[in-house]
Design a protein around this motif. Structure first.
Motif, short mmCIF file in Angstrom:
data_model
loop_
_atom_site.label_atom_id
_atom_site.label_comp_id
_atom_site.label_asym_id
_atom_site.label_seq_id
_atom_site.Cartn_x
_atom_site.Cartn_y
_atom_site.Cartn_z
N LEU A 87 7.02 13.34 -41.19
CA LEU A 87 6.98 12.18 -40.31
C LEU A 87 5.93 12.46 -39.24
O LEU A 87 6.02 13.48 -38.55
CB LEU A 87 8.36 12.00 -39.66
CG LEU A 87 8.74 10.65 -39.11
CD1 LEU A 87 8.72 9.58 -40.19
CD2 LEU A 87 10.14 10.73 -38.53
N GLN B 55 5.75 5.66 -36.35
CA GLN B 55 5.92 6.88 -37.14
C GLN B 55 5.46 6.62 -38.57
O GLN B 55 5.81 5.60 -39.17
CB GLN B 55 7.38 7.32 -37.14
CG GLN B 55 7.86 7.78 -35.76
CD GLN B 55 9.26 8.35 -35.79
OE1 GLN B 55 10.21 7.66 -36.15
NE2 GLN B 55 9.40 9.61 -35.41
N TYR B 56 4.66 7.55 -39.10
CA TYR B 56 4.19 7.46 -40.48
C TYR B 56 5.08 8.32 -41.37
O TYR B 56 5.25 9.51 -41.12
CB TYR B 56 2.74 7.95 -40.56
CG TYR B 56 1.73 6.94 -40.11
CD1 TYR B 56 1.53 6.66 -38.76
CD2 TYR B 56 0.97 6.23 -41.04
CE1 TYR B 56 0.61 5.72 -38.36
CE2 TYR B 56 0.03 5.29 -40.63
CZ TYR B 56 -0.13 5.04 -39.30
OH TYR B 56 -1.05 4.10 -38.90
N LEU B 57 5.61 7.70 -42.40
CA LEU B 57 6.52 8.40 -43.31
C LEU B 57 5.73 9.13 -44.39
O LEU B 57 4.75 8.59 -44.91
CB LEU B 57 7.45 7.40 -43.98
CG LEU B 57 8.38 6.61 -43.06
CD1 LEU B 57 8.83 5.33 -43.73
CD2 LEU B 57 9.58 7.45 -42.68
#
Lengths: 337, 201
Positions: B163, B176-178
């Protein structure tokens, strides 16, 4: 006279609003969600565990739920038909499940609220050689776990969409899903509809053939299949917990797609077969939850169900009374990747 | 209301509407502003240089926060390489306005020395990128606050989620980038948007 006064006030309000918006715009000020994200209002969260694994994200989410502040994460083991009852009764706080029975509950005035979608199609219709298309189900025997179960409701909708009268044209028989598989092999039933791990098991054993795959075949593939629902009172009393739980589930959905082996291991830890779990992770597009619109899904299913008399409420009434997308909409923006 | 006052209200309304339209169009051109999730959870950990670094020390900068571990052989290097590729793309903003922070999820093995070697091996510019470690309890707390789950596997590897969190200049968690398959161009655009937002403020 009253109308005149009302119109004058509206203009003032309009100009006042424009002034505020315009000034804010010129100064570069924009209202945002500045409020801190508080801890959840409760540290206990209860979800369901069903025989199916299409709801894998909520199994995989256990540790993520703990990370969101839920120290006590409980899974209540129920049958698929019981899912909706236990949510409505407040015995479970939040859970993924197939959308159509959720709509049936909302139509009955049961206090369930739909929060967001997780993945598209996971149901597959398997048939013997006598069933090559949905329309071939006329006069055939179809096995479902229970009348009113997700299987029964979904196949009824599909059959009605193909021009059949699901009540009159199909001979429904009820068998636990594990007992249905040999019946299909022996030709004692002509078709069955299953969700993971059943399709994976049928394929692995070479039983029957796929008549319809809701993950591939239109229009079913265009809409969410499993959606997150909650008890309305839980959402009202625990908005922060609701958003946090939903976030853990959608994060877990991405994990299912991007790290299928790890997700399958976590699912196997809950008693499911690893190989079928892995196949499921690889076949279902779990990372597409940001791309579909849950409200369109509700409208689509509610329209189909309204047309065939399964529900009395209009799609718009179902949306108005049984949905709350604010958390999901926020998460669609807050989480990328 | 007098005639003059009404004229004044009309003019004010036109000016306000004009300002609002400019604002709408400028934001449409830039794309929608990133959401504001809430205050980014605070932390104080040890850098690869052995010094203490708090998130509060980075206030005024845009922070991209990732979680990795040095002996990770598969996915972490992909994420670190993706971030390393953005250093040059950020130009003079890197370090001055944008700061990368990578927190280990394997604090028992990832000492500052180990992390320093890892940083060097991946071409991380220390002017804008810190690799942090701490006690297991500290790391567990930070990871938990940011929604990271990790555990040690029987083989001794760390099983963990990915994340990447973007924190704005005021310390607010924005997006947030998964996973690690995200589009680095999108991340770059978001970082640059936050830099522009800071400049405007």
């Amino acid at each position: 006279m009253y109308t005149q006064r009302a119109r004058r006030m509206s203009r003032r309000e309009f100009l006042g609003g424009l002034t505020v918006m315009g000034t804010a715009g010129v100064l570069g000020l924009h209202a945002g969600l500045e409020a801190a994200e508080a801890p959840p209002e409760t540290t206990k969260i209860r979800l369901i565990q069903v025989p199916g694994i299409c709801v894998a994200p909520q199994y995989v989410a256990e540790e993520l739920l703990k990370g969101e502040g839920f120290n006590d994460v409980q899974y209540l083991k129920v049958s698929t038909a019981e899912v909706y009852k236990v949510i409505a009764a407040g015995e479970v706080d939040i859970s993924m499940a197939f959308i159509a029975p959720f709509i049936l509950q909302v139509d009955k005035g049961i206090p369930i609220v739909l929060l967001g979608g997780v993945h598209v199609g996971c149901f597959e219709l398997f048939g013997t050689d006598k069933v090559r298309a949905v329309s071939d189900l006329k006069g055939k025997t179809v096995a479902v776990p229970e009348l009113g179960s997700s299987h029964h409701v979904f196949l009824s909708i599909i059959a009605a969409h193909a021009g059949l009268d699901p009540q009159k044209d199909i001979n429904w028989v009820t068998h636990p899903i594990t007992e249905s598989l040999p019946l299909l092999t022996e030709g004692k039933v002509d078709a069955l509809i299953g969700f993971p791990p059943v399709p994976q098991e049928l394929r692995a054993k070479g039983i029957g053939h796929v008549v319809l795959n809701s993950g591939v075949d239109s229009p079913w593939s265009q809409y969410f299949c499993c959606i997150v629902g909650s008890n309305r009172e839980f959402v009202r009393a625990h908005p922060v917990a609701t958003k946090r739980a939903l976030r853990a589930i959608v994060k877990a959905a991405n994990l299912c797609a991007t790290e299928p082996e790890r997700a399958a291991r976590l699912i196997a830890d809950k008693g499911y077969t690893y190989d079928y779990a892995l196949k499921t992770m690889q076949e279902i597009p779990y990372n597409k939850w940001r791309e579909y619109n849950p409200e369109e899904t509700v409208r689509f299913y509610a329209s189909r169900m309204h047309e065939v008399g399964m529900i009395k409420s209009s799609p718009q009434q179902i949306i108005a009374e049984g949905t709350d997308w604010r958390f999901f909409s926020a998460l669609q923006k807050e989480l990328k990747g | 209301m007098s005639l003059l006052a009404r004229q004044y209200v009309r003019i004010l309304g036109v000016v306000a509407a004009f300002g609002w339209l400019i604002s709408v169009f400028s934001h449409a051109a830039e794309g929608e502003a990133l959401p504001r999730i809430g205050p980014a959870p605070a932390f104080t950990l040890i850098t690869q240089e052995g010094t203490r670094l708090s998130l509060a020390d980075l206030r005024g900068k845009i922070v991209a926060l990732t979680f990795i571990y040095a002996s990770c052989a598969d996915t972490c290097p992909l994420l670190t390489a993706k971030m390393a590729g953005l250093q040059a793309r950020l130009g003079t903003d890197f370090g001055a306005r944008v700061f990368f922070v990578s927190v280990t999820v394997d604090p028992e093995r990832d000492t500052p020395e180990v992390l320093k070697r890892y940083a060097q091996a991946h071409g991380a510019n220390p002017a804008g990128w810190a690799f942090l470690t701490g006690t297991p309890a500290q790391i567990r707390q930070v990871a938990r606050h940011y929604g990271i789950f990790y555990k040690k596997t029987p083989r001794g590897d760390m099983d963990h989620t990915f994340l990447t969190s973007l924190i704005d200049h005021s310390g607010t968690l924005r997006v947030q980038y998964l996973g690690v398959r995200f589009d680095p161009e999108e991340l770059l655009r978001d970082l640059q948007a936050l830099v522009r937002e800071k400049t405007r403020s």
